[in-house]
Scaffold this motif. Sequence first.
Motif, PDB file in Angstrom:
ATOM      1  N   UNK A 181       1.057  -1.520   0.170  1.00 25.24           N
ATOM      2  CA  UNK A 181       0.283  -0.229  -0.105  1.00 25.24           C
ATOM      3  C   UNK A 181       0.840   1.119  -0.239  1.00 25.24           C
ATOM      4  N   UNK A 182       1.893   0.811   0.147  1.00 22.53           N
ATOM      5  CA  UNK A 182       3.053   2.363   0.238  1.00 22.53           C
ATOM      6  C   UNK A 182       3.373   2.755  -0.967  1.00 22.53           C
ATOM      7  N   UNK A 183       2.946   4.244  -1.056  1.00 29.49           N
ATOM      8  CA  UNK A 183       2.940   5.115  -2.663  1.00 29.49           C
ATOM      9  C   UNK A 183       3.799   5.131  -2.804  1.00 29.49           C
ATOM     10  N   UNK A 184       4.822   5.477  -4.578  1.00 29.93           N
ATOM     11  CA  UNK A 184       5.786   6.007  -4.547  1.00 29.93           C
ATOM     12  C   UNK A 184       6.431   4.504  -5.278  1.00 29.93           C
ATOM     13  N   UNK A 185       7.982   4.773  -5.847  1.00 34.86           N
ATOM     14  CA  UNK A 185       8.021   3.756  -6.598  1.00 34.86           C
ATOM     15  C   UNK A 185       9.105   2.212  -5.121  1.00 34.86           C
ATOM     16  N   UNK A 186       8.959   1.261  -5.018  1.00 33.16           N
ATOM     17  CA  UNK A 186       9.364   0.540  -4.356  1.00 33.16           C
ATOM     18  C   UNK A 186      10.437   0.639  -4.779  1.00 33.16           C
ATOM     19  N   UNK A 187      12.057   0.998  -3.929  1.00 33.84           N
ATOM     20  CA  UNK A 187      13.333   0.392  -4.410  1.00 33.84           C
ATOM     21  C   UNK A 187      13.421  -1.439  -3.848  1.00 33.84           C
ATOM     22  N   UNK A 188      13.852  -2.232  -4.159  1.00 33.65           N
ATOM     23  CA  UNK A 188      14.617  -3.473  -3.814  1.00 33.65           C
ATOM     24  C   UNK A 188      16.543  -3.326  -3.467  1.00 33.65           C
ATOM     25  N   UNK A 189      16.852  -3.251  -2.447  1.00 37.02           N
ATOM     26  CA  UNK A 189      17.682  -3.510  -1.847  1.00 37.02           C
ATOM     27  C   UNK A 189      18.150  -4.366  -1.164  1.00 37.02           C
ATOM     28  N   UNK A 205      11.012   5.153   0.838  1.00 36.50           N
ATOM     29  CA  UNK A 205       9.361   4.774   0.762  1.00 36.50           C
ATOM     30  C   UNK A 205       9.081   3.023   0.619  1.00 36.50           C
ATOM     31  N   UNK A 206       9.118   2.733   1.256  1.00 39.05           N
ATOM     32  CA  UNK A 206       8.104   1.290   1.057  1.00 39.05           C
ATOM     33  C   UNK A 206       9.631   0.336   0.315  1.00 39.05           C
ATOM     34  N   UNK A 207      10.887   0.243   0.418  1.00 40.13           N
ATOM     35  CA  UNK A 207      11.631  -0.253  -0.023  1.00 40.13           C
ATOM     36  C   UNK A 207      11.856  -1.340   0.533  1.00 40.13           C
ATOM     37  N   UNK A 208      12.863  -2.715   0.437  1.00 38.64           N
ATOM     38  CA  UNK A 208      13.343  -3.432   1.145  1.00 38.64           C
ATOM     39  C   UNK A 208      14.370  -3.428   0.736  1.00 38.64           C
ATOM     40  N   UNK A 209      15.146  -3.748   2.667  1.00 35.71           N
ATOM     41  CA  UNK A 209      16.056  -3.513   2.991  1.00 35.71           C
ATOM     42  C   UNK A 209      17.127  -4.466   3.660  1.00 35.71           C
ATOM     43  N   UNK A 210      16.127  -5.729   3.429  1.00 33.46           N
ATOM     44  CA  UNK A 210      16.285  -6.639   4.522  1.00 33.46           C
ATOM     45  C   UNK A 210      17.292  -6.972   4.311  1.00 33.46           C
ATOM     46  N   UNK A 226       7.471   3.456   6.270  1.00 34.61           N
ATOM     47  CA  UNK A 226       7.028   1.931   5.479  1.00 34.61           C
ATOM     48  C   UNK A 226       7.980   0.677   4.667  1.00 34.61           C
ATOM     49  N   UNK A 227       9.326   1.010   4.915  1.00 30.06           N
ATOM     50  CA  UNK A 227      10.111   0.507   4.677  1.00 30.06           C
ATOM     51  C   UNK A 227      10.198  -1.456   5.343  1.00 30.06           C
TER      52      UNK A 227
END
Length: 278
Positions: A181-189, A205-210, A226-227
């Motif tokens: 649901x998080x807006x913007x482009x979600x980066x996969x890092x 926002x909403x990035x995957x920083x696992x 929302x990351x």
Amino acid sequence: MQEQPGGPVTGAAALRGDCVNCFGLCCVALPFAASADFALDKEAGRPCPNLATDHRCTIHTRLRDKGFTGCTVYDCFGAGQKVSQVTFAGRDWRGAAREHARRMFDVFPVVRHLHELLWYLTEALTLPAVRPLHPELRRALEETERLTLGTPDELAALDVGAHRQEVSGLLLRSSELARAPVGGRKKDRRGADLMGARLKGADLRGANLRGAYLIAADLTGADLRGADLIGADLRDADLTDADLTGAFFLTQPQIDAARGSVGTRLPGTVRRPAHWVS
């Protein structure tokens, strides 16, 4: 390793270290090497020289000044009191047979891994977007809690890595739902090497920083709403004025290891470290 008032712990408190109800296990069972985090070498199973006979740290209020920053950013997620008071029924390692002490020190890291999983599973159940997975999350939570209540022999024989891998898959699915649901482009890092990266004002926002390596990264004013920060290494990362509202799978040890300010916005799952700039 924040000391707390005595007495048993239940509920959410059970997933935070309670040094008063622990036999100083992290100060004995775990090894550490002389570095920027620790002032000296210590092998596993040998008590830290700063540990008193009552299991309290003699330099607790001066750990950073004495070169033990690593101690200030560690939390056992409640495993210390579980092993001390439940697994070994309050029987201290001091004065006990060598085999008793060795088994206690062997079991502690296993229970610590399980309690960390309990922390993540508990948080996942609070995320509204993850509701479709709540039945699976509850089952995983119950099974993980059951494992923590095993006997010393059962815990020592447990393949905690296999259980962690199974739970991690469920947490990854939870992350995908939570970030959707998080807006913007979600980066996969995921797992990215971002050590010392210049990310000032970055839109994450909403990035995957696992599992991302963000050691000493400049995240000043970055938008991390929302990351997913599970396992991200935030040591010395600059979070001054960053917005982590709604960021999830963020633990207190991670935030304690970072730098921040009064302008840093944090999720309700963690508290602002006392050493941050006011």
